[in-house]
Design a protein around this motif. Structure first.
Motif, mmCIF file in Angstrom:
data_model
loop_
_atom_site.group_PDB
_atom_site.id
_atom_site.type_symbol
_atom_site.label_atom_id
_atom_site.label_comp_id
_atom_site.label_asym_id
_atom_site.label_seq_id
_atom_site.Cartn_x
_atom_site.Cartn_y
_atom_site.Cartn_z
ATOM 1 N N GLY A 99 38.506 32.865 79.834
ATOM 2 C CA GLY A 99 39.905 33.225 79.976
ATOM 3 C C GLY A 99 40.100 34.720 80.126
ATOM 4 N N GLY A 100 40.946 35.290 79.267
ATOM 5 C CA GLY A 100 41.253 36.712 79.331
ATOM 6 C C GLY A 100 40.116 37.616 78.928
ATOM 7 N N SER A 101 39.016 37.051 78.405
ATOM 8 C CA SER A 101 37.878 37.888 77.992
ATOM 9 C C SER A 101 36.747 37.877 79.010
ATOM 10 N N GLY A 102 36.965 37.261 80.172
ATOM 11 C CA GLY A 102 35.995 37.317 81.249
ATOM 12 C C GLY A 102 34.768 36.474 81.035
ATOM 13 N N LEU A 103 33.609 37.001 81.446
ATOM 14 C CA LEU A 103 32.338 36.299 81.305
ATOM 15 C C LEU A 103 31.690 36.654 79.978
ATOM 16 N N ARG A 104 31.323 35.617 79.216
ATOM 17 C CA ARG A 104 30.596 35.806 77.964
ATOM 18 C C ARG A 104 29.233 35.132 78.104
ATOM 19 N N VAL A 105 28.196 35.827 77.671
ATOM 20 C CA VAL A 105 26.834 35.295 77.750
ATOM 21 C C VAL A 105 26.355 34.983 76.337
ATOM 22 N N VAL A 106 25.928 33.735 76.141
ATOM 23 C CA VAL A 106 25.531 33.257 74.818
ATOM 24 C C VAL A 106 24.079 32.801 74.864
ATOM 25 N N SER A 107 23.266 33.336 73.976
ATOM 26 C CA SER A 107 21.903 32.847 73.840
ATOM 27 C C SER A 107 21.931 31.527 73.068
ATOM 28 N N VAL A 108 21.328 30.495 73.679
ATOM 29 C CA VAL A 108 21.263 29.185 73.018
ATOM 30 C C VAL A 108 19.812 28.794 72.790
ATOM 31 N N SER A 109 18.944 29.794 72.726
ATOM 32 C CA SER A 109 17.522 29.506 72.481
ATOM 33 C C SER A 109 17.335 28.821 71.133
ATOM 34 N N ASN A 110 18.169 29.175 70.175
ATOM 35 C CA ASN A 110 18.225 28.447 68.903
ATOM 36 C C ASN A 110 19.569 27.723 68.875
ATOM 37 N N PRO A 111 19.604 26.448 69.241
ATOM 38 C CA PRO A 111 20.894 25.745 69.361
ATOM 39 C C PRO A 111 21.652 25.649 68.053
ATOM 40 N N ALA A 112 20.962 25.802 66.929
ATOM 41 C CA ALA A 112 21.642 25.760 65.640
ATOM 42 C C ALA A 112 22.377 27.058 65.338
ATOM 43 N N ASP A 128 36.426 29.421 85.488
ATOM 44 C CA ASP A 128 35.250 28.607 85.787
ATOM 45 C C ASP A 128 34.109 29.542 86.158
ATOM 46 N N VAL A 129 32.863 29.037 86.031
ATOM 47 C CA VAL A 129 31.686 29.860 86.300
ATOM 48 C C VAL A 129 30.565 28.986 86.834
ATOM 49 N N VAL A 130 29.836 29.540 87.797
ATOM 50 C CA VAL A 130 28.612 28.940 88.314
ATOM 51 C C VAL A 130 27.560 30.037 88.343
ATOM 52 N N VAL A 131 26.320 29.702 87.969
ATOM 53 C CA VAL A 131 25.223 30.671 88.020
ATOM 54 C C VAL A 131 24.207 30.197 89.050
ATOM 55 N N ASP A 132 23.843 31.112 89.949
ATOM 56 C CA ASP A 132 22.910 30.774 91.014
ATOM 57 C C ASP A 132 22.115 32.011 91.399
ATOM 58 N N SER A 133 20.800 31.884 91.359
ATOM 59 C CA SER A 133 19.889 32.936 91.839
ATOM 60 C C SER A 133 20.159 34.298 91.212
ATOM 61 N N GLY A 134 20.403 34.306 89.918
ATOM 62 C CA GLY A 134 20.579 35.560 89.205
ATOM 63 C C GLY A 134 21.973 36.143 89.251
ATOM 64 N N TYR A 135 22.935 35.372 89.780
ATOM 65 C CA TYR A 135 24.323 35.843 89.832
ATOM 66 C C TYR A 135 25.242 34.804 89.194
ATOM 67 N N ALA A 136 26.231 35.292 88.479
ATOM 68 C CA ALA A 136 27.303 34.444 87.967
ATOM 69 C C ALA A 136 28.522 34.645 88.857
ATOM 70 N N VAL A 147 31.684 38.499 91.305
ATOM 71 C CA VAL A 147 30.243 38.264 91.343
ATOM 72 C C VAL A 147 29.571 39.204 90.354
ATOM 73 N N ILE A 148 28.815 38.628 89.423
ATOM 74 C CA ILE A 148 28.225 39.389 88.327
ATOM 75 C C ILE A 148 26.726 39.148 88.296
ATOM 76 N N SER A 149 25.971 40.214 88.311
ATOM 77 C CA SER A 149 24.520 40.085 88.187
ATOM 78 C C SER A 149 24.165 39.751 86.743
ATOM 79 N N VAL A 150 23.369 38.676 86.598
ATOM 80 C CA VAL A 150 22.882 38.304 85.266
ATOM 81 C C VAL A 150 21.363 38.286 85.279
ATOM 82 N N ALA A 151 20.801 39.138 86.134
ATOM 83 C CA ALA A 151 19.339 39.268 86.165
ATOM 84 C C ALA A 151 18.816 39.616 84.774
ATOM 85 N N ASN A 152 19.561 40.461 84.079
ATOM 86 C CA ASN A 152 19.329 40.699 82.655
ATOM 87 C C ASN A 152 20.552 40.152 81.921
#
Length: 636
Positions: A99-112, A128-136, A147-152
């Motif tokens: 929403g108003g906070s844009g793109l948030r990236v969450v690590s789910v490596s530990n789902p708990a 809405d968001v789609v990630v493809d080939s290193g871009y969100a 278009v947002i780079s999520v290479a890192n």
């Protein structure tokens, strides 16, 4: 009480009012000071990755184990700054359209223990968001495609953007093209051959309101609001052409495709199963009532996962054409619509039909300790003694035993003829604002067996009520403020009224004045020193106002200001109320309660928000709920 999560969100968007709770207050001040959140709400979106479902519940991302679809199990969750409207999962990261906070990236490596690790605050409303080939790729409302780079993933950064013709709500990415569900302008197609420079290459104006899009092969399937499902050929992306369509009985919000079947989240039109084996002639073969409002859907391997508003996550066996079947579900919180507070506990009325008990003793970390099914939607909650009195819509007045406050139990009910919206308690009497049936006076001397003593009809719809002496003051929606003589409880009688410029939603009394929350007309101040001759003497009506509820303590009024959050007014001079401060909450502030030095706001689709009440000395005369432990002393 029919609500739609996305419908509610869009209505708030139209007035530009939803901002992240973590954002700064409307002006630089320390009042109101935010303390904590319990921001769980209805389910708006769902994504699937492996055996896990990722569900947006208000401003919380839930990670749910769906390896056994019949018994989904919550693994963990993370609170985010704004409503979770879209999710894409790639590897160990969930990318959230917030929403108003844009793109948030969450690590789910530990789902708990999911944890937010990065973000980019987009300028619009990330839906809405789609990630493809290193871009969100973000559908960012009025700010188009971002278009947002999520290479890192820990350091995402925006690399490109382009305006869309309409209002970007949904997105799909295939090969070198992004397909945007662009609201009133239909489907917009962008070349993303160079992600930093996306460009519009084609469009098709659908007849409805394009909410969502999914692409399979050379076809795009668009959930088109009142115009149902549109099937569009994109064999030439520059010239999209409608190939087939089918209207649906509801409002198409989401779409998914699995093989020869399409699934439409049709809001109150239910979950629709549509045969698209011949895409030119889609056939509605079956539907399934999921219990609430279908908002979003994904599908794979014969299963469909539905974000079902206050119905939570619903899992459907959709493998057989014509026979969708419910497999399992995981409940999420609903809409927080009312609240009462005492002794470090907030009793939150939640639609549909739930009373949640939230421990706010540590205001920075509210925690749910119990929930109880109510008989209908609890539009108001009032505490008195060891009881909670609930205005439960079509079923009237419900009484809850709070002998064990963290484990309340149903005690009694009085079915009123109207739609109970508000209640106040004076001694052994309950005064119920009963919608189209006016004011009802109820004897509660034996709480298990309440009975009606008297009533008086009002010309509007009674939403709220306050009582002082021999008079009840009713917030009567279009009927303004009504003054009722209740000196003889068995024979209440209308005395007089004051019109309000907009719906009178709630009323609070202080001394010789009534303060009316009058929706878009703000707060109206009525002199009631002579109850038979009330007179408006002041008002507070700024440009951004939607006053839904009001509480007055001393020289301050606290206003649940709809999509604009919490508003605090100085009423030391009642005829000239002035703003002390305001704070935009995540959702829509529709109710509030004060006790123990804190303000608890019922924030609709975002649970509850807790604030300091800005007062140095706290002693709320007459507050008798839950014994002496409910009284507070001087704040530290």
């Amino acid at each position: 009480m029919k609500h739609s999560f996305r419908g509610d969100v869009f209505r708030v968007l139209v007035i530009g009012a939803v901002l992240a709770f973590a954002s700064h207050p409307a002006a630089a001040q320390s009042c109101p000071e935010p303390l904590g959140l319990w921001p769980y709400g209805p389910a708006a979106t769902v994504a699937i990755s492996g055996d896990r479902a990722y569900v947006g519940s208000g401003a919380v991302l839930l990670v749910i184990d769906v390896s056994t679809p019949a018994t989904p199990l919550l693994l963990g969750d993370v609170v985010l700054p704004d409503i979770v409207l879209g999710v894409a999962v790639v590897g160990d990261y969930a990318y959230v359209a917030g929403g108003g906070s844009g793109l948030r990236v969450v690590s789910v490596s530990n789902p708990a223990a999911p944890v937010e690790v990065g973000w980019v605050d987009t300028p619009g409303w990330a839906g809405d968001v789609v990630v493809d080939s290193g871009y969100a790729y973000i559908a960012d409302g009025s700010s188009g495609l971002r278009v947002i780079s999520v290479a890192n993933p820990v350091l995402p950064n925006e690399v490109g953007s382009v305006a869309t013709p309409g209002y970007a709500l949904g997105i799909a990415v295939v090969s070198d093209h992004a397909y945007v569900a662009d609201a009133s302008t239909g489907l917009s197609v962008f070349s993303i051959t160079t992600p930093a420079s996306p460009s519009l290459v084609g469009s098709l104006d659908t007849p409805g309101w394009a909410n969502d899009v999914v692409v399979t092969g050379s076809l795009a399937y668009v959930a088109d609001g009142t115009s149902g499902l549109r099937v569009i050929s994109i064999s030439n992306p520059a010239v999209p052409v409608e190939f087939g369509s089918i209207d649906t009985p509801g409002y198409a919000l989401g779409v998914a495709v699995d093989g020869s079947l399409a699934f439409v989240a049709d809001e109150y039109g239910k979950f629709r199963q549509i045969d698209v084996s011949n895409p030119a002639i889609p056939v509605d073969v079956a539907f399934l009532s999921t219990g609430s409002s279908t908002e979003s859907v994904v599908a794979a391997g014969g299963l469909a996962w539905v974000a079902d508003d206050y119905g939570g996550l619903v899992i459907v066996d959709a493998s057989v054409s014509g026979s969708p079947a419910l497999v399992g579900s995981y409940p999420t919180a609903g809409y927080s619509i009312s609240v009462a507070t005492a002794a470090g506990l907030a009793f939150v009325g939640v639609g549909p039909e739930t009373l949640r008990v939230i421990d706010v003793g540590t205001p920075s970390a509210p925690m749910e300790v119990f929930s109880l099914a109510t008989l209908d939607h609890p539009f108001d909650v009032v505490l008195s003694g060891w009881y909670a009195f609930l205005a439960v819509s079509d079923l009237g007045l419900e009484i809850i035993d709070l002998s064990v406050p963290t484990a309340p139990v149903h005690l009694g009910i009085l079915d009123t003829p109207g739609e109970a919206r508000g209640v106040t308690i004076v001694g052994s009497l309950a005064y119920v604002a009963d919608g189209s049936s006016g004011l009802r006076v109820v004897d509660i001397s034996v709480p298990a067996t309440p009975f009606e003593l008297g009533w008086v009809d009002t010309p509007g719809a009674a939403y709220g009520v306050a009582v002082a002496g021999d008079y009840a003051y009713v917030a009567d929606a279009g009927g303004g403020l009504r003054v009722i003589d209740v000196s003889v409880p068995g024979s209440p009688s209308a005395v007089t009224f004051v019109t309000t410029p907009d719906y009178a939603a709630a009323v609070a009394l202080s001394g010789d004045h009534a303060f009316v929350a009058a929706r878009n007309a703000g707060v109206r101040v009525i002199d009631i020193s002579v109850p038979t001759a009330p007179l408006e003497v002041g008002f507070f009506n700024p440009a951004l106002v939607s006053a839904d509820d009001i509480v007055v303590i001393g020289e301050r009024a606290f206003v649940a200001n709809g999509g604009y959050g919490l508003l605090v007014l100085d009423i030391s001079t009642p005829s000239v109320p002035t703003e002390i401060g305001a704070f935009d909450t995540i959702g829509r502030a529709v109710g509030l309660s004060l006790a123990g030095g804190i303000v608890v706001v019922a924030d609709s689709l975002a649970g509850v928000a807790v604030f300091d009440d800005c007062r140095e000395a706290i002693f709320d005369n007459g507050f008798e709920a839950l014994g002496t432990s409910a009284w507070s002393s001087v704040q530290p």
